[in-house]
Design a protein around this motif. Structure first.
Motif, PDB file in Angstrom:
ATOM      1  N   SER A 102       0.821  -1.212   0.000  1.00  0.00           N
ATOM      2  CA  SER A 102       0.000   0.000   0.000  1.00  0.00           C
ATOM      3  C   SER A 102       0.855   1.262   0.000  1.00  0.00           C
ATOM      4  O   SER A 102       0.381   2.342  -0.350  1.00  0.00           O
ATOM      5  CB  SER A 102      -0.915  -0.001   1.229  1.00  0.00           C
ATOM      6  N   TYR A 152       0.853   3.318  -3.138  1.00  0.00           N
ATOM      7  CA  TYR A 152      -0.353   4.061  -3.440  1.00  0.00           C
ATOM      8  C   TYR A 152      -0.630   5.171  -2.431  1.00  0.00           C
ATOM      9  O   TYR A 152      -1.410   6.081  -2.710  1.00  0.00           O
ATOM     10  CB  TYR A 152      -1.545   3.099  -3.483  1.00  0.00           C
ATOM     11  N   TRP A 173      -6.329  -2.756   4.389  1.00  0.00           N
ATOM     12  CA  TRP A 173      -7.039  -3.442   3.303  1.00  0.00           C
ATOM     13  C   TRP A 173      -8.545  -3.308   3.507  1.00  0.00           C
ATOM     14  O   TRP A 173      -9.296  -3.003   2.571  1.00  0.00           O
ATOM     15  CB  TRP A 173      -6.618  -4.911   3.296  1.00  0.00           C
ATOM     16  N   PHE A 212      -1.380 -12.335  -7.427  1.00  0.00           N
ATOM     17  CA  PHE A 212      -1.575 -10.967  -6.932  1.00  0.00           C
ATOM     18  C   PHE A 212      -0.451 -10.036  -7.400  1.00  0.00           C
ATOM     19  O   PHE A 212      -0.705  -8.865  -7.717  1.00  0.00           O
ATOM     20  CB  PHE A 212      -1.671 -10.957  -5.404  1.00  0.00           C
ATOM     21  N   SER A 213       0.778 -10.542  -7.442  1.00  0.00           N
ATOM     22  CA  SER A 213       1.905  -9.717  -7.901  1.00  0.00           C
ATOM     23  C   SER A 213       1.757  -9.358  -9.376  1.00  0.00           C
ATOM     24  O   SER A 213       2.063  -8.224  -9.776  1.00  0.00           O
ATOM     25  CB  SER A 213       3.231 -10.444  -7.673  1.00  0.00           C
ATOM     26  N   SER A 236      -0.842  -6.648  -9.587  1.00  0.00           N
ATOM     27  CA  SER A 236      -0.291  -5.408  -9.049  1.00  0.00           C
ATOM     28  C   SER A 236       0.696  -4.766 -10.021  1.00  0.00           C
ATOM     29  O   SER A 236       0.649  -3.550 -10.272  1.00  0.00           O
ATOM     30  CB  SER A 236       0.393  -5.687  -7.704  1.00  0.00           C
ATOM     31  N   GLY A 256      -5.376  -2.514  -7.922  1.00  0.00           N
ATOM     32  CA  GLY A 256      -3.940  -2.726  -7.740  1.00  0.00           C
ATOM     33  C   GLY A 256      -3.518  -2.574  -6.295  1.00  0.00           C
ATOM     34  O   GLY A 256      -2.669  -3.335  -5.799  1.00  0.00           O
ATOM     35  N   SER A 257      -4.104  -1.612  -5.592  1.00  0.00           N
ATOM     36  CA  SER A 257      -3.764  -1.399  -4.188  1.00  0.00           C
ATOM     37  C   SER A 257      -4.164  -2.593  -3.331  1.00  0.00           C
ATOM     38  O   SER A 257      -3.395  -3.046  -2.477  1.00  0.00           O
ATOM     39  CB  SER A 257      -4.457  -0.132  -3.678  1.00  0.00           C
ATOM     40  N   CYS A 280      -4.603  -5.723  -4.338  1.00  0.00           N
ATOM     41  CA  CYS A 280      -3.716  -6.849  -4.673  1.00  0.00           C
ATOM     42  C   CYS A 280      -2.332  -6.670  -4.048  1.00  0.00           C
ATOM     43  O   CYS A 280      -1.729  -7.641  -3.563  1.00  0.00           O
ATOM     44  CB  CYS A 280      -3.587  -6.986  -6.186  1.00  0.00           C
ATOM     45  N   ALA A 281      -1.830  -5.441  -4.042  1.00  0.00           N
ATOM     46  CA  ALA A 281      -0.523  -5.181  -3.427  1.00  0.00           C
ATOM     47  C   ALA A 281      -0.567  -5.454  -1.930  1.00  0.00           C
ATOM     48  O   ALA A 281       0.375  -6.025  -1.357  1.00  0.00           O
ATOM     49  CB  ALA A 281      -0.095  -3.744  -3.693  1.00  0.00           C
ATOM     50  N   THR A 330      -0.386  -9.169  -1.230  1.00  0.00           N
ATOM     51  CA  THR A 330       0.965  -9.735  -1.289  1.00  0.00           C
ATOM     52  C   THR A 330       1.742  -9.453   0.001  1.00  0.00           C
ATOM     53  O   THR A 330       2.526 -10.297   0.457  1.00  0.00           O
ATOM     54  CB  THR A 330       1.749  -9.178  -2.488  1.00  0.00           C
TER      55      THR A 330
END
Length: 653
Positions: free
Chosen positions: A53, A56, A137, A198-199, A202, A324-325, A327-328, A331
């Motif tokens: 995160s 972002y 999250w 997930f990577s 992202s 994307g946030s 998913c990041a 991870t």
């Protein structure tokens, strides 16, 4: 006076227990884990641990409030500073391919109690980090739905007004942690595959941000009209560096996974280098496009990227950024839940923590007890506790681990390597080794009291010197250091270096603010402690170090680890006093666990021989000169030959 001698001996034995180092197996590739992770798997684990995160949120916060567009420079400096620590982890991960990360590295080189305290702090760091990311999250997902989840929970469950507890229970954060725990328990391959998914999402979103960002870039946003490139000056850049440094925390998951790597000697250093390089590039490029898309002083710190696209007329891009946030952050959660049980497993396997956590599932080959227990604890933290006051624990625990790993690199590099037993020759007789001294038939053996010294000829060979011995070029000037055993002077110099670094950084941080030192005393103390630091560094450098190992070695030792030590100590001293107070309380709890359980159940404690009459073997050459090094031996069955009185007296002296 004599009645105090047993107490002194007992105290010495107790200190030896605290500082004993871990005995490594001859075959370090043997493991109960499944060695299934490739370099790509480890690289993506490292990227997942670093690019969370923060990409972002942190970029916008530092750009608006601390450094302006010069946040780019802050990330460059922070990336270089992280590289110093990462290279130390890379060398250790390649040389000691065992799980445990900083705990294991400290145990094999510095000592048991220090290793336990590092592991104890890393344990809390991962628990708080995972719970904090889960709450972030949950909050991020809730904001997409206009906080309907939060409002529903407050209406039907209620709110709390209790210190250290959250305002309301976060069931969503606890649920995502329980789901992640279930996936992690299926094995390293399943965890790696999930991290890949997930990577990939992202990194795809990051690629989209960069392409669209450069298309929408407006160079005028760096102009003097908007405040210029570095509106807060050098102080803003350095303050931004201190904040950006924590964005790169997470590469240690690679070292923690080295026992599950197929070829850790190659995979671990490469994965750390690739992941750190890609993460640094991502942070720098995203900072560039963010500050070029909109003026830096108009950024929204909470959702800078989504807001920047919205203001440029691409509101739909905000949903991609949100995806994307999330998913990041997934991870990062996987990274925390992957690393924590393995560090606990390493401590339990060594006997320093409760043995139940050393159990490995026979089918999945993961420490399933540690995964389930600490996954539940992490979910409980996320459910009911207010984590904002505890988040700074992440900083102090990580920086302390970095400091000890850097010091361990210096100590290990100047230690003698474990001697391999010579292979027998074809005829069944052992082949002669160079520098063995006179033939065995010409040696006379004698017995004495010591088991600490090692055998070496009095006239030291100038051609070949062991690691930890004084270099031949410095012997005429530092001859008095030649009487110490190899590595002793280096160990003392490392301690002196760390003390000098603490004093130097204390003056830099508190000299003008809290201590209010006059200019002359401030300058004098800076010079004195800087000299102490440099002299310690030169003293270490004047000794031989290990060369020619087949695994990766960090360059410029001892300079590189020493710079990492100074940087880490400086950043630790910048933390608030409340963080240090909570840290001290956690350390006290750790010491209770160690002295109540760990010191008694340590496997190194079981390896220690029972008290008995111990003798050491001395060797006298035909010339009559006594060997300077002595090796420990078991008392032989044959009676020992007595030394002449003169030689015995020389020995004692």
């Amino acid at each position: 006076m004599a009645r105090w001698l047993p107490r002194s001996a007992s105290l010495a034995r107790f200190c030896q227990k605290l500082n004993r180092v871990k005995t490594l197996e001859d075959d370090m590739m043997e493991t109960s884990f499944n060695r299934c992770l490739s370099t790509i798997d480890l690289t993506l684990l490292g990227i997942g641990g670093m690019v969370g995160s923060g990409l972002y949120v942190l970029t916008g916060t530092v750009a608006k409030e601390i450094a302006g567009p010069a946040v780019i420079v802050s990330f460059i400096i922070a990336g270089f500073a992280s590289l110093l620590a990462a290279l130390c982890y890379a060398e250790f991960g390649a040389r000691v391919p065992k799980t445990g990360s900083a705990y294991m590295f400290t145990y094999v080189s510095v000592g048991e109690i220090w290793a336990f305290l590092i592991g104890w702090n890393v344990l809390l760091e991962y628990m708080i980090g995972g719970a904090a990311v889960a709450r972030a999250w949950s909050g991020y997902l809730d904001s997409i739905f206009n906080h309907k989840i939060k409002n529903f929970t407050e209406t039907h469950v209620g709110t709390w007004q209790v210190p250290f507890l959250a305002h309301y229970p976060d069931f969503l954060a606890a649920a995502i942690l329980l789901v992640a725990t279930a996936f992690i328990s299926f094995g390293a391959k399943v965890s790696s595959w999930l991290n890949h998914v997930f990577s990939a999402i992202s990194m795809g979103v990051i690629l989209f941000i960069l392409i669209m960002g450069f298309i929408l870039a407006q160079p005028k946003n760096w102009s003097a009209r908007e405040g210029g490139f570095a509106p807060y000056g050098l102080s803003g850049i350095m303050a931004g560096t201190a904040t950006c440094f924590y964005a790169f925390v997470g590469f240690d998951v690679i070292a923690a996974s080295s026992e599950e790597a197929r070829n850790p000697q190659r995979a671990v250093p490469r994965a750390i280098a690739f992941s750190l390089g890609l993460a640094t590039g991502a942070y720098i490029l995203v900072s560039v496009v963010l500050t070029l898309m909109v003026p830096w002083h108009t950024l929204d710190p909470d959702s800078a990227l989504a807001d920047a696209f919205y203001r440029r007329g691409y509101a739909w891009a905000g949903f991609l950024v949100a995806a994307g946030s999330i998913c990041a952050m997934n991870t990062v959660l996987l990274s925390n839940l992957f690393s924590l049980p393995r560090i606990v497993y390493a401590m339990a396997e060594d006997g320093l923590f409760f043995q139940v956590f050393s159990r490995v599932h026979p089918r999945t080959q993961v420490p399933v007890v540690g995964i389930v227990v600490f996954g539940l604890l992490m979910a409980l933290l996320a459910l009911v506790f207010d984590l904002e006051a505890l988040v700074q624990f992440l900083s102090i625990g990580t920086l302390l681990a970095y400091t000890f790993v850097a010091a361990s690199i210096i100590v290990l590099r100047f230690q003698q390597q474990k001697a391999d037993a010579p292979a027998p020759a074809a005829g069944g007789q052992p082949s002669p080794e160079p520098h063995e001294g006179p033939p065995a038939s010409e040696l006379k053996e004698y017995e004495s009291f010591s088991d600490k010294l090692q055998l070496v000829d009095r006239d030291k060979s100038k051609e070949h010197r062991e690691p930890g011995q004084l270099k031949a070029a410095f012997e005429p000037y530092l001859e008095f250091l030649s009487d110490f055993y190899p590595g002793e002077v280096v160990t003392v110099a490392v301690v002196t270096l760390m003390v000098s670094a603490i004093c130097l950084c204390s003056i830099l941080v508190f000299g003008n603010t809290h201590l209010h030192l006059p200019t002359w005393s401030y300058s004098l103390l800076l010079v004195l402690f800087s000299l102490g630091f440099l002299l310690s560094l030169l003293l270490i450098w004047a000794h031989e170090q290990q060369h020619g190992t087949q695994t990766f070695q960090i360059p410029l030792v001892p300079l590189s680890p020493a710079l990492s030590i100074v940087l880490n100590i400086y950043l630790m001293l910048k933390l608030s006093y409340m963080t240090w107070l909570r840290f001290a309380v956690w350390l006290l709890l750790g010491l209770l666990v160690y002295f109540g359980y760990g010191i008694w159940h340590s496997k190194e404690n079981l390896r220690e021989p029972r008290p008995q009459r111990v003798s050491a073997r001395y060797v006298v050459f035909p010339s009559g000169s006594l060997e300077e090094r002595v090796q420990a031996v078991q008392p032989g069955s044959q009676p020992a030959t007595s030394l002449p009185d003169t030689d015995t007296d020389d020995c004692k002296r």
